[in-house]
Design a protein around this motif. Structure first.
Motif, PDB file in Angstrom:
ATOM      1  N   GLU A  17      60.580 -60.767  22.514  1.00 12.29           N
ATOM      2  CA  GLU A  17      60.593 -61.864  21.956  1.00 12.29           C
ATOM      3  C   GLU A  17      59.445 -62.668  21.856  1.00 12.29           C
ATOM      4  OE1 GLU A  17      64.370 -63.809  23.368  1.00 12.29           O
ATOM      5  OE2 GLU A  17      65.505 -62.041  22.575  1.00 12.29           O
ATOM      6  N   ASN A  18      58.787 -62.883  23.237  1.00  9.77           N
ATOM      7  CA  ASN A  18      57.757 -63.820  23.264  1.00  9.77           C
ATOM      8  C   ASN A  18      56.280 -63.116  22.904  1.00  9.77           C
ATOM      9  OD1 ASN A  18      59.489 -65.949  24.060  1.00  9.77           O
ATOM     10  ND2 ASN A  18      59.712 -65.111  26.223  1.00  9.77           N
ATOM     11  N   LEU A  19      56.187 -62.016  23.029  1.00  6.94           N
ATOM     12  CA  LEU A  19      54.749 -61.395  22.637  1.00  6.94           C
ATOM     13  C   LEU A  19      54.812 -60.795  21.389  1.00  6.94           C
ATOM     14  CD1 LEU A  19      54.225 -59.422  26.090  1.00  6.94           C
ATOM     15  CD2 LEU A  19      53.545 -61.932  25.648  1.00  6.94           C
ATOM     16  N   ASN A  20      53.873 -61.252  20.540  1.00  9.11           N
ATOM     17  CA  ASN A  20      53.775 -60.936  19.247  1.00  9.11           C
ATOM     18  C   ASN A  20      52.906 -59.596  19.135  1.00  9.11           C
ATOM     19  OD1 ASN A  20      54.898 -63.344  18.488  1.00  9.11           O
ATOM     20  ND2 ASN A  20      53.075 -64.428  18.222  1.00  9.11           N
ATOM     21  N   ASP A  21      52.049 -59.511  19.944  1.00  7.19           N
ATOM     22  CA  ASP A  21      51.185 -58.277  19.815  1.00  7.19           C
ATOM     23  C   ASP A  21      51.898 -57.022  20.793  1.00  7.19           C
ATOM     24  OD1 ASP A  21      49.264 -56.586  19.885  1.00  7.19           O
ATOM     25  OD2 ASP A  21      47.683 -57.796  21.021  1.00  7.19           O
ATOM     26  N   PRO A  22      51.985 -55.797  19.879  1.00  8.10           N
ATOM     27  CA  PRO A  22      52.693 -54.637  20.779  1.00  8.10           C
ATOM     28  C   PRO A  22      51.711 -54.112  21.931  1.00  8.10           C
ATOM     29  CG  PRO A  22      52.545 -54.571  18.211  1.00  8.10           C
ATOM     30  CD  PRO A  22      51.924 -55.529  18.442  1.00  8.10           C
ATOM     31  N   ALA A  23      50.496 -54.320  21.669  1.00  6.87           N
ATOM     32  CA  ALA A  23      49.440 -53.861  22.382  1.00  6.87           C
ATOM     33  C   ALA A  23      49.525 -54.477  23.964  1.00  6.87           C
ATOM     34  CB  ALA A  23      47.904 -53.804  22.180  1.00  6.87           C
ATOM     35  N   GLU A  24      49.821 -55.845  23.599  1.00  8.52           N
ATOM     36  CA  GLU A  24      50.045 -56.861  24.793  1.00  8.52           C
ATOM     37  C   GLU A  24      51.332 -56.466  25.730  1.00  8.52           C
ATOM     38  OE1 GLU A  24      49.911 -61.470  26.204  1.00  8.52           O
ATOM     39  OE2 GLU A  24      49.991 -60.923  24.186  1.00  8.52           O
ATOM     40  N   LEU A  25      52.447 -56.105  24.778  1.00 12.15           N
ATOM     41  CA  LEU A  25      53.698 -55.631  25.401  1.00 12.15           C
ATOM     42  C   LEU A  25      53.438 -54.307  26.067  1.00 12.15           C
ATOM     43  CD1 LEU A  25      56.605 -55.899  25.779  1.00 12.15           C
ATOM     44  CD2 LEU A  25      57.084 -54.909  23.874  1.00 12.15           C
ATOM     45  N   ALA A  26      52.600 -53.326  25.619  1.00 19.18           N
ATOM     46  CA  ALA A  26      52.403 -52.193  26.168  1.00 19.18           C
ATOM     47  C   ALA A  26      51.613 -52.308  27.611  1.00 19.18           C
ATOM     48  CB  ALA A  26      51.461 -51.267  25.287  1.00 19.18           C
ATOM     49  N   LEU A  27      51.130 -53.317  27.777  1.00 26.12           N
ATOM     50  CA  LEU A  27      50.360 -53.591  29.125  1.00 26.12           C
ATOM     51  C   LEU A  27      51.310 -53.848  30.171  1.00 26.12           C
ATOM     52  CD1 LEU A  27      47.389 -55.953  28.210  1.00 26.12           C
ATOM     53  CD2 LEU A  27      47.357 -53.553  28.708  1.00 26.12           C
TER      54      LEU A  27
END
Length: 131
Positions: A17-27
């Motif tokens: 919900e808080n991260l807009n970037d899928p690449a950041e979530l992947a980290l």
């Protein structure tokens, strides 16, 4: 202060919900279950540098501090008390007594939460009574 931590994110709902970037979530997803050196901030958040460019920030419930080797925790009579993280349970610590001859008594596992609560009862400052 740098500490060894293991990423233990159980629920990614808040992060999604808080991260807009899928690449950041992947980290965060890629780091989950792995152990890193982290900078622990005064508010309890842990910052882990994954690469020179990428880092993640973890809330206190999203990581566990790890002690990977047997570490002296004190003495009880003629025995040394040693502790380390329980490899079978990230939320527990192993304890053992070692006599002067190096004989090791059986290890015992105790949850970190129980250790923390016992420490507060035995060694915490009593609440101030208001008159």
């Amino acid at each position: 202060m740098k500490r060894r931590v293991k990423v233990t994110i159980e629920d990614f709902t808040n992060l999604q919900e808080n991260l807009n970037d899928p690449a950041e979530l992947a980290l965060y997803q890629g780091a989950n279950g792995h152990t890193y050196d982290a900078e622990i901030e005064h508010d309890g958040y842990a910052i882990i540098d994954l690469t020179e460019e990428d880092y993640i920030e973890l809330a206190p419930g999203e990581y566990q501090i790890m002690i990977e080797e047997w570490t002296a925790a004190g003495a009880i009579g003629a025995y040394k008390l040693e502790t380390k993280s329980d490899p079978a349970d990230d939320k527990s610590l192993l304890y053992r007594l070692v006599d002067e001859g190096g004989q090791v008594q059986e290890e015992r596992s105790l949850s970190k939460q129980a250790v923390e609560q016992l420490a507060k009862v035995w060694f915490g400052k009593p609440a101030r009574k208001e008159d």
